[in-house]
Design an enzyme around this catalytic site. Structure first.
Site, PDB file in Angstrom:
ATOM      1  N   GLY A 107       5.165  -0.967   2.657  1.00 58.33           N
ATOM      2  CA  GLY A 107       4.458   0.315   2.643  1.00 58.33           C
ATOM      3  C   GLY A 107       5.223   1.412   2.369  1.00 58.33           C
ATOM      4  CG  HIS A 132      -0.241   0.115   2.454  1.00 57.05           C
ATOM      5  ND1 HIS A 132       0.218   0.971   3.174  1.00 57.05           N
ATOM      6  CD2 HIS A 132       0.158  -1.216   3.189  1.00 57.05           C
ATOM      7  CE1 HIS A 132       0.651   0.826   4.236  1.00 57.05           C
ATOM      8  NE2 HIS A 132       0.859  -0.695   4.351  1.00 57.05           N
ATOM      9  CG  ASP A 133      -0.617   4.281   1.226  1.00 57.99           C
ATOM     10  OD1 ASP A 133      -1.194   5.046   0.878  1.00 57.99           O
ATOM     11  OD2 ASP A 133      -0.690   3.353   2.125  1.00 57.99           O
TER      12      ASP A 133
END
Length: 265
Positions: A136, A118-119
């Site tokens: 992440g 994520h991200d």
């Protein structure tokens, strides 16, 4: 162009000439651009945006929710640029409230079994070799390349045109234009081969070499080295980019290799 054994949610926005092989599942909040090919047994979940002329190989899972316990179902995305290839069993997770998206740029190659958490923000023309694992919030500049079976710590930033050797554990930021090698991961010189392939002139490569000799070989601490570079070396885009990258580094940059060094050092 769609096999009868493929499931496409009626709300998905798929360009007319996209080719989708059997046993693939495409959820509703998905967009797929023209000329893209989706192989068999691919799962494309809500929030995924795929550009034009991409190739998604069998077994990939794009847009699954983040593996982050703080995630509470926010509407976030995975964005894949044009002309990007995603090989077998790659997984790319949606963003969280930190950046609201996970992004892979144009003309990238994400090889088999890699994971992008994520991200993460991946620039254009990047390569992740087989089984690279990004935690992440990792950021990769354009033309960065991570060789196989490497793992990157969360919040690490990798500068453009950097090369990271296979089997690396990346826990510090990697400045632009360099090679990161050895264990613990250390400065291994300027990525001169990669820069030559991308059209950098010898004079510019030597200028970058001069900058990194001051940073890693002159015996100065980081602040002293950056001040010396700004005072003594000719201004250039490369000089300013390197200085800004190091000053803004959140995790600190990798060091020069020292015999007997440990990760704790």
């Amino acid at each position: 162009m769609t096999h009868p054994y493929t499931y496409i949610d009626p709300n998905a926005r798929v360009a007319p000439n996209v080719k989708i092989d059997p046993f693939t599942v495409i959820h509703g909040d998905v967009q797929i651009g023209e000329g893209t090919w989706i192989g068999s047994n691919v799962t494309i979940m809500d929030g995924t945006r795929i550009g034009k002329n991409c190739r998604i190989f069998p077994g990939a899972v794009l847009g699954a929710i983040p593996q982050d316990l703080k995630f509470a179902g926010e509407r976030t995305t995975v964005e894949i640029g044009d002309n990007t290839t995603i090989r077998e069993f790659v997984t790319i997770n949606r963003g969280t409230t930190d950046r609201w998206k996970t992004k892979v740029g144009n003309n990238c190659l994400i090889m088999a079994y890699s994971h992008i958490a994520h991200d993460c923000l991946i620039g254009d023309n990047c390569i992740l070799s087989n089984s690279v694992q990004l935690a992440g919030h990792v950021v990769m500049g354009d033309w960065a390349w991570i060789a196989g079976v490497s793992a990157v710590h969360q919040f690490v930033t990798i500068g453009q045109h950097a090369y990271i050797a296979g089997g690396s554990l990346v826990s510090k930021d990697v400045p632009p234009y360099i090679k990161a090698v050895r264990n613990p991961l250390s400065y291994g010189g300027v990525n001169s081969v990669g820069l030559k392939r991308r059209g950098f002139e010898l004079e510019k490569i030597n200028h970058i070499l001069d900058i990194y000799r001051i940073i890693f070989n002159k015996g100065l601490n980081t602040s002293q080295a950056l001040e010396f570079i700004e005072e003594e070396l000719t201004a250039s885009d490369e000089r300013d980019e390197i200085v800004t990258f190091i000053r803004e580094s959140g995790r600190g940059i990798i060091k020069r290799f020292t015999k007997g060094a440990t990760e704790e050092d």
